[in-house]
Design a protein around this motif. Structure first.
Motif, short mmCIF file in Angstrom:
data_model
loop_
_atom_site.label_atom_id
_atom_site.label_comp_id
_atom_site.label_asym_id
_atom_site.label_seq_id
_atom_site.Cartn_x
_atom_site.Cartn_y
_atom_site.Cartn_z
N ARG A 24 0.81 -1.22 0.00
CA ARG A 24 0.00 0.00 0.00
C ARG A 24 0.84 1.27 0.00
NH1 ARG A 24 -4.61 -0.87 4.43
NH2 ARG A 24 -4.58 1.37 4.32
N SER A 25 2.10 1.17 0.42
CA SER A 25 2.90 2.38 0.47
C SER A 25 3.06 2.96 -0.92
CB SER A 25 4.27 2.09 1.09
OG SER A 25 4.98 1.17 0.33
N GLY A 26 2.71 4.20 -1.06
CA GLY A 26 2.82 4.87 -2.34
C GLY A 26 1.65 4.58 -3.27
N ARG A 27 0.74 3.75 -2.85
CA ARG A 27 -0.41 3.40 -3.69
C ARG A 27 -1.66 3.87 -2.97
NH1 ARG A 27 -0.34 -1.70 -7.01
NH2 ARG A 27 -1.77 -0.31 -8.05
N ILE A 28 -2.22 4.91 -3.46
CA ILE A 28 -3.43 5.46 -2.87
C ILE A 28 -4.61 5.09 -3.75
CG2 ILE A 28 -4.61 7.61 -2.24
CD1 ILE A 28 -1.85 8.79 -1.71
N ALA A 29 -5.68 4.65 -3.10
CA ALA A 29 -6.87 4.29 -3.86
C ALA A 29 -7.40 5.52 -4.57
CB ALA A 29 -7.92 3.71 -2.93
N SER A 30 -7.61 5.38 -5.85
CA SER A 30 -8.18 6.49 -6.61
C SER A 30 -9.69 6.35 -6.71
CB SER A 30 -7.57 6.55 -8.01
OG SER A 30 -7.87 5.38 -8.74
N ASP A 31 -10.18 5.17 -6.37
CA ASP A 31 -11.62 4.94 -6.43
C ASP A 31 -11.98 3.91 -5.38
OD1 ASP A 31 -14.20 5.25 -7.36
OD2 ASP A 31 -13.93 3.97 -9.11
N SER A 32 -12.99 4.19 -4.57
CA SER A 32 -13.52 3.25 -3.59
C SER A 32 -14.98 3.03 -3.92
CB SER A 32 -13.39 3.80 -2.17
OG SER A 32 -12.04 3.84 -1.79
N ILE A 33 -15.33 1.78 -4.11
CA ILE A 33 -16.70 1.44 -4.48
C ILE A 33 -17.37 0.74 -3.30
CG2 ILE A 33 -18.14 0.08 -6.05
CD1 ILE A 33 -15.92 0.44 -8.13
N PRO A 34 -18.48 1.28 -2.81
CA PRO A 34 -19.15 0.65 -1.68
C PRO A 34 -19.89 -0.62 -2.11
CG PRO A 34 -20.34 2.63 -2.36
CD PRO A 34 -19.11 2.55 -3.20
N VAL A 35 -19.90 -1.59 -1.21
CA VAL A 35 -20.67 -2.81 -1.38
C VAL A 35 -21.78 -2.75 -0.34
CG1 VAL A 35 -20.63 -5.34 -1.24
CG2 VAL A 35 -18.62 -4.10 -2.11
N ARG A 36 -23.01 -2.94 -0.78
CA ARG A 36 -24.17 -2.80 0.11
C ARG A 36 -24.83 -4.14 0.39
NH1 ARG A 36 -25.30 2.43 0.92
NH2 ARG A 36 -24.36 3.91 -0.51
N SER A 37 -25.38 -4.24 1.60
CA SER A 37 -26.16 -5.42 1.97
C SER A 37 -27.53 -5.34 1.30
CB SER A 37 -26.35 -5.47 3.49
OG SER A 37 -27.21 -4.42 3.91
#
Length: 86
Positions: A24-37
């Motif tokens: 993860r060092s140096g790698r930042i998430a550019s997109d986070s997608i939520p997962v819903r119940s």
């Protein structure tokens, strides 16, 4: 499992876990997608890098959601297991 990956980091206080598939060092998430119940609650987030590669999965109910097969890889945050305090 002999591989270094995946890494599972658990924050017991927040009851959250992060399953990382790469450094993860140096790698930042550019997109986070939520997962819903089925009820519509966010139960996890999928983190992707700028190249579209899946970096990791954040589980928002770690005690229930971390698969048994990954429990031997857990690193607790802060770095002490539950029940141990300084």
């Amino acid at each position: 499992m002999n591989s270094k990956w995946p890494v599972v980091e658990v924050d017991n206080e927040a009851n959250a876990a992060y399953i990382g598939f790469s450094e993860r060092s140096g790698r930042i998430a550019s997109d986070s997608i939520p997962v819903r119940s089925k009820q519509g609650d966010v139960i996890a987030l999928l983190d992707f890098g700028p190249d579209g590669q899946l970096l990791g999965v954040e589980l928002l109910d770690a005690r229930k959601q971390v698969p048994d097969a990954l429990r031997d890889r857990i690193r607790y945050l802060p770095a002490e297991p539950p029940g141990e305090s300084s």
